[in-house]
Design an enzyme around this catalytic site. Structure first.
Site, PDB file in Angstrom:
ATOM      1  N   HIS A  47       0.636  -1.066   0.045  1.00  0.00           N
ATOM      2  CA  HIS A  47       0.281   0.054  -0.203  1.00  0.00           C
ATOM      3  C   HIS A  47       1.115   1.249   0.318  1.00  0.00           C
ATOM      4  O   HIS A  47       0.728   1.982  -0.339  1.00  0.00           O
ATOM      5  CB  HIS A  47      -1.544  -0.176   0.519  1.00  0.00           C
ATOM      6  CG  HIS A  47      -1.820   1.039   1.005  1.00  0.00           C
ATOM      7  ND1 HIS A  47      -2.456   1.379   0.628  1.00  0.00           N
ATOM      8  CD2 HIS A  47      -1.385   2.064   2.160  1.00  0.00           C
ATOM      9  CE1 HIS A  47      -2.726   2.622   0.849  1.00  0.00           C
ATOM     10  NE2 HIS A  47      -2.764   3.342   2.139  1.00  0.00           N
ATOM     11  N   HIS A  71       3.628   7.193   5.177  1.00  0.00           N
ATOM     12  CA  HIS A  71       2.892   8.219   5.391  1.00  0.00           C
ATOM     13  C   HIS A  71       1.383   7.240   6.702  1.00  0.00           C
ATOM     14  O   HIS A  71       0.921   7.824   7.388  1.00  0.00           O
ATOM     15  CB  HIS A  71       1.401   8.798   4.437  1.00  0.00           C
ATOM     16  CG  HIS A  71       0.601   7.095   3.936  1.00  0.00           C
ATOM     17  ND1 HIS A  71       0.803   6.251   2.870  1.00  0.00           N
ATOM     18  CD2 HIS A  71      -0.430   6.805   4.193  1.00  0.00           C
ATOM     19  CE1 HIS A  71       0.409   5.575   2.102  1.00  0.00           C
ATOM     20  NE2 HIS A  71      -0.780   6.098   3.464  1.00  0.00           N
ATOM     21  N   GLU A  75       1.252   6.295  13.062  1.00  0.00           N
ATOM     22  CA  GLU A  75      -0.418   5.790  13.278  1.00  0.00           C
ATOM     23  C   GLU A  75      -0.283   4.365  13.211  1.00  0.00           C
ATOM     24  O   GLU A  75      -1.108   3.697  14.551  1.00  0.00           O
ATOM     25  CB  GLU A  75      -1.598   6.071  12.163  1.00  0.00           C
ATOM     26  CG  GLU A  75      -3.198   5.839  12.298  1.00  0.00           C
ATOM     27  CD  GLU A  75      -4.087   7.103  12.823  1.00  0.00           C
ATOM     28  OE1 GLU A  75      -3.323   8.011  13.241  1.00  0.00           O
ATOM     29  OE2 GLU A  75      -4.836   7.245  12.845  1.00  0.00           O
ATOM     30  N   ASP A  76       0.329   3.437  12.676  1.00  0.00           N
ATOM     31  CA  ASP A  76      -0.101   1.799  13.131  1.00  0.00           C
ATOM     32  C   ASP A  76       1.089   0.699  12.907  1.00  0.00           C
ATOM     33  O   ASP A  76       0.754  -0.386  14.030  1.00  0.00           O
ATOM     34  CB  ASP A  76      -0.421   1.787  11.678  1.00  0.00           C
ATOM     35  CG  ASP A  76      -2.114   2.349  10.657  1.00  0.00           C
ATOM     36  OD1 ASP A  76      -2.804   2.451  11.223  1.00  0.00           O
ATOM     37  OD2 ASP A  76      -2.577   2.071   9.055  1.00  0.00           O
ATOM     38  N   ASP A 148      -3.271   8.077  -1.243  1.00  0.00           N
ATOM     39  CA  ASP A 148      -4.101   7.360  -0.296  1.00  0.00           C
ATOM     40  C   ASP A 148      -4.983   6.247  -0.517  1.00  0.00           C
ATOM     41  O   ASP A 148      -5.238   5.165  -0.410  1.00  0.00           O
ATOM     42  CB  ASP A 148      -3.674   7.776   1.139  1.00  0.00           C
ATOM     43  CG  ASP A 148      -4.064   7.237   2.272  1.00  0.00           C
ATOM     44  OD1 ASP A 148      -3.434   5.520   2.231  1.00  0.00           O
ATOM     45  OD2 ASP A 148      -5.544   7.068   2.986  1.00  0.00           O
ATOM     46  N   ASP A 268     -20.257  11.867 -26.911  1.00  0.00           N
ATOM     47  CA  ASP A 268     -18.455  12.262 -26.901  1.00  0.00           C
ATOM     48  C   ASP A 268     -17.947  11.542 -25.886  1.00  0.00           C
ATOM     49  O   ASP A 268     -16.858  11.440 -25.433  1.00  0.00           O
ATOM     50  CB  ASP A 268     -18.580  13.240 -26.503  1.00  0.00           C
ATOM     51  CG  ASP A 268     -19.459  13.639 -25.251  1.00  0.00           C
ATOM     52  OD1 ASP A 268     -19.198  15.183 -24.820  1.00  0.00           O
ATOM     53  OD2 ASP A 268     -20.111  13.012 -25.281  1.00  0.00           O
TER      54      ASP A 268
HETATM   55 MN    MN Z   1      -3.260   4.346   3.580  1.00  0.00          MN
END
Ligand code: MN
Length: 730
Positions: A47, A71, A75-76, A148, A268
């Site tokens: 990811h 990123h 947090e994780d 993300d 179109d």
């Molecule tokens: Mn993420």
């Protein structure tokens, strides 16, 4: 692709220091997420790499790509923000921190939606604001957040169905508009298509199936058209690159809905794109396209002259071939193309891997302004009023269609943007509408043409007797936005006295005739032309607003166009001509401020040509070259009159339009935008000071080609909010 291959690829376009920091970030993220897996079962780092790759494809620099890899780390995982800051420095750590804050803003949105189900819509703008505030000092965090979201959407099938719907909804409502706002079309379009697939699966599949069915046929056709166009452009020596693409599924769906048509009529599905070196080439290509095929009226947009808010520029047109087949053409320079592909990300791009874009500073400034980003955040902490203004800007720019209004009891009513307290009153109850005399918004008295804003709490003040005001039906005054309210008001007047309506209709008609300086018409003639046997019925219909005054004026125009005698026309033109007294010199074509002459389409005379006028039956004088074959072979020589070019060298006529307004923010800009959209040149604009009632007069000196162009322009201006009167200076 092997991760080392990707690093090698990055090394070809980024400085070595950037690649180094990306490799370091990968190592840290890979270690920190080592035990984690995605819902798909893939290692979590896939990811992070996908996000980083999207950022790299936007040609962003090393520290953003690195932050993309990192990123989800604080947090994780057990690695903290402080540790990231020590290892990679404050810029990358701040970027990661901002992304985390954005995530929290999005989470709050979920709670809000559950708690205030009814207020959900009204909350969206607020949450979007939070997200934008959440990005701290670095807008690049939003780009990471978008990357993300893009990967999460691409892997959404591994989520449980109810989560799919919620995430897709949020994507369509918040992240796709955000990408659009930032001008990053490639991300916006992919997010929309993915969200659409999960939200409206049946519709999505239906469109895909239809497209697949016709794919080969359309491909073959557009191939042929592309070859023709290439040939035409080569003949004109216009260097260009040509490509075409299938329209995105969601765009097709939106178009079908907007135009209320079946997919077969969404022509179109293929759009040709022509990329040229210079702006003037764009218009040259447009000229070729419009000559070789038939332009469809109303389908031409000049986003070069008037760029979209997000900076997008292009010419858009749709044309029809001799068999009646339609296709769309987009024309832009390579610089505009870059902007369209990368949006604000284009502003961080390195030209040759080492040097930043030389317009960098200017573009950053533009982008910041577009997002109302850093300064607003400071303002918000200082002043509540500014905070409101900022919220309004965000709401209006990003979520355009509806406003959600609270009743005094806390119920929510949905109204279109631009709706007024009167619309709200009629929405509640017809009688409340009829008896509405005033309104309080959030506790304060407001004028009845006040435009309601999201989350406004509105209380309607009513009278015991009486009905609506006729002014409410005057579109120029902006009292009513919804057709429901308009209909109810019209019905009320219908039930009122017939005689009163006749009188009212007469007043309206006479005022309009005066405004346009129309004198030579008879009432019974107009009535008959409009399909009424009795003049009174006709006037009453105007009074009821059953027929619009615009319609009546168009009919009068048709009437007068054919009823003027040749003598009358010549007389009128001579009266306007500067040199009318000097009969030897004939009529001046230019500079007489008159619209009754026009250039012949057969010989296209230009200033300097020897010219002669031909008095047409009822449609003024057509100017031909004296050597025009049509003139040389003419039988009817007595219709020819002597004409001169006159002093003005401009092919358009100069005229002055006077606009009376109740001033508001951005009004002058709106007016000039309308004028520019009509491709009318403004020579001069004068705005006199507002009086104590906030009234002002704007004088526009314009160059315009003919009377119907002028009428169209006046109508467009008239339709802007707060305009009370638009007249042509006589
Ligand atoms: Mn993420």
């Amino acid at each position: 692709m092997n991760i080392d291959d990707w690093f090698d690829e990055l090394a070809t376009k980024l400085p070595a220091t950037d690649v180094y920091i990306i490799k370091q970030s990968y190592a840290v993220a890979n270690k920190a997420h080592a035990r984690q897996k995605r819902k798909s079962g893939a290692p979590y780092i896939t990811h992070c790499v996908a996000v980083a790759k999207t950022l790299a494809n936007l040609n962003l620099e090393g520290e953003v790509i690195a932050a993309g890899l990192l990123h989800d780390v604080p947090e994780d995982t057990t690695v903290t923000l402080l540790e990231l800051s020590q290892e990679f420095g404050p810029t990358i750590a701040n970027l990661v921190d901002s992304v985390t804050k954005l995530k929290h803003a999005a989470d709050e949105l979920q709670i809000d939606q559950l708690t205030f189900l009814k207020r959900k819509e009204a909350q969206r703008a607020e949450n979007l604001r939070k997200m934008i505030l959440g990005m701290g000092d670095d807008v690049r965090a939003v780009l990471i957040k978008l990357a993300d979201r893009l990967h999460n959407m691409r892997t959404l099938k591994y989520m449980p169905p109810e989560k799919q719907k919620r995430i897709a909804q949020e994507t369509l409502e918040i992240f796709a508009p955000l990408a659009n706002r930032l001008g990053i079309y490639r991300i916006k379009l992919e997010l929309e298509d993915l969200a659409f697939k999960y939200l409206y699966t049946d519709k999505h599949d239906e469109i895909v199936a239809k497209i697949n069915e016709r794919n080969d046929e359309i491909d073959k056709y557009i191939n042929k058209v592309a070859q023709q166009l290439t040939q035409f452009l080569n003949e004109e020596n216009i260097s260009h690159k040509l490509s075409w693409r299938a329209k995105h599924i969601y765009s097709i769906y939106k178009k079908m809905k907007r135009k209320e048509v079946d997919i077969d009529q969404v022509y179109d599905i293929r759009a040709l794109r022509v990329i040229v070196p210079h702006i003037q080439d764009c218009y040259a290509v447009l000229g070729v396209v419009h000559t070789k095929w038939h332009p469809i009226s109303g389908e031409f947009d000049d986003y070069i002259a008037v760029p979209k808010d997000n900076g997008y520029q292009s010419l858009h047109t749709a044309v029809r071939d001799n068999q009646g087949k339609l296709f769309e053409v987009q024309i832009r320079t390579s610089e505009m193309h870059n902007q369209a592909e990368y949006g604000i990300a284009a502003h961080w791009r390195y030209k040759d891997g080492t040097q930043a874009d030389n317009k960098f500073d200017h573009r950053i400034a533009m982008m910041r302004q577009a997002l109302k980003f850093k300064r607003d955040i400071h303002d918000i902490t200082e002043s509540v009023a500014d905070a409101h203004e900022f919220m309004d800007a965000v709401k209006n720019d990003v979520i355009r269609e509806k406003v959600y209004i609270f009743t005094p009891k806390g119920d929510v009513e949905e109204l279109p943007i631009g709706a007024t307290p009167i619309d709200f009153a009629y929405k509640i109850h017809t009688q409340v509408g009829h008896k509405c005399r005033g309104a309080k918004v959030n506790g304060h008295l407001v004028p009845l043409d006040y435009q309601l804003k999201n989350s406004d709490k509105v209380e309607i003040l009513t009278t015991k007797r009486g009905g609506p005001s006729r002014d409410w039906l005057n579109e120029n005054l902006g009292y009513v936005k919804t057709s429901r309210a308009r209909k109810k008001i019209r019905l009320w007047f219908k039930k009122q006295n017939y005689i009163e309506s006749v009188a009212q209709g007469r007043v309206i008609l006479e005022k309009e005739l005066k405004r346009l300086h129309i004198t030579a018409v008879r009432l019974d003639e107009i009535a008959t032309t409009c399909g009424y046997k009795k003049i009174d019925d006709f006037l009453a219909a105007i009074g009821y607003n059953d027929i619009s005054i615009q319609h009546v004026i168009r009919k009068i125009e048709e009437l007068t166009a054919t009823s003027l005698s040749d003598e009358e026309i010549i007389e009128q033109i001579q009266a306007k001509s500067k040199h009318a007294m000097d009969s030897d010199s004939g009529i001046d074509v230019m500079g007489i401020g008159d619209l009754l002459t026009k250039m012949a389409q057969c010989c296209h005379p230009l200033p300097g040509d020897l010219i002669i006028g031909y008095v047409t039956k009822g449609r003024g004088v057509t100017i031909h070259r004296t050597d025009c074959v049509n003139i040389l072979s003419l039988q009817d020589k007595e219709r020819l009159i002597k004409v001169n070019w006159g002093a003005e060298k401009n092919t358009n006529y100069v005229t002055e339009v006077i606009v009376k307004v109740y001033d508001r923010k951005g009004l002058a800009r709106d007016i000039t935008n309308v004028v520019a959209n009509e491709n009318v040149n403004i020579r001069n604009i004068k705005i006199n000071a507002r009086d104590k009632y906030n009234r002002a007069t704007i004088r526009l000196e314009i160059e315009i080609s003919n009377l119907s162009a002028l009428r169209k322009l006046m109508d467009k201006i008239e339709h802007l909010p707060n305009i009370t009167e638009v007249v042509r200076k006589w």
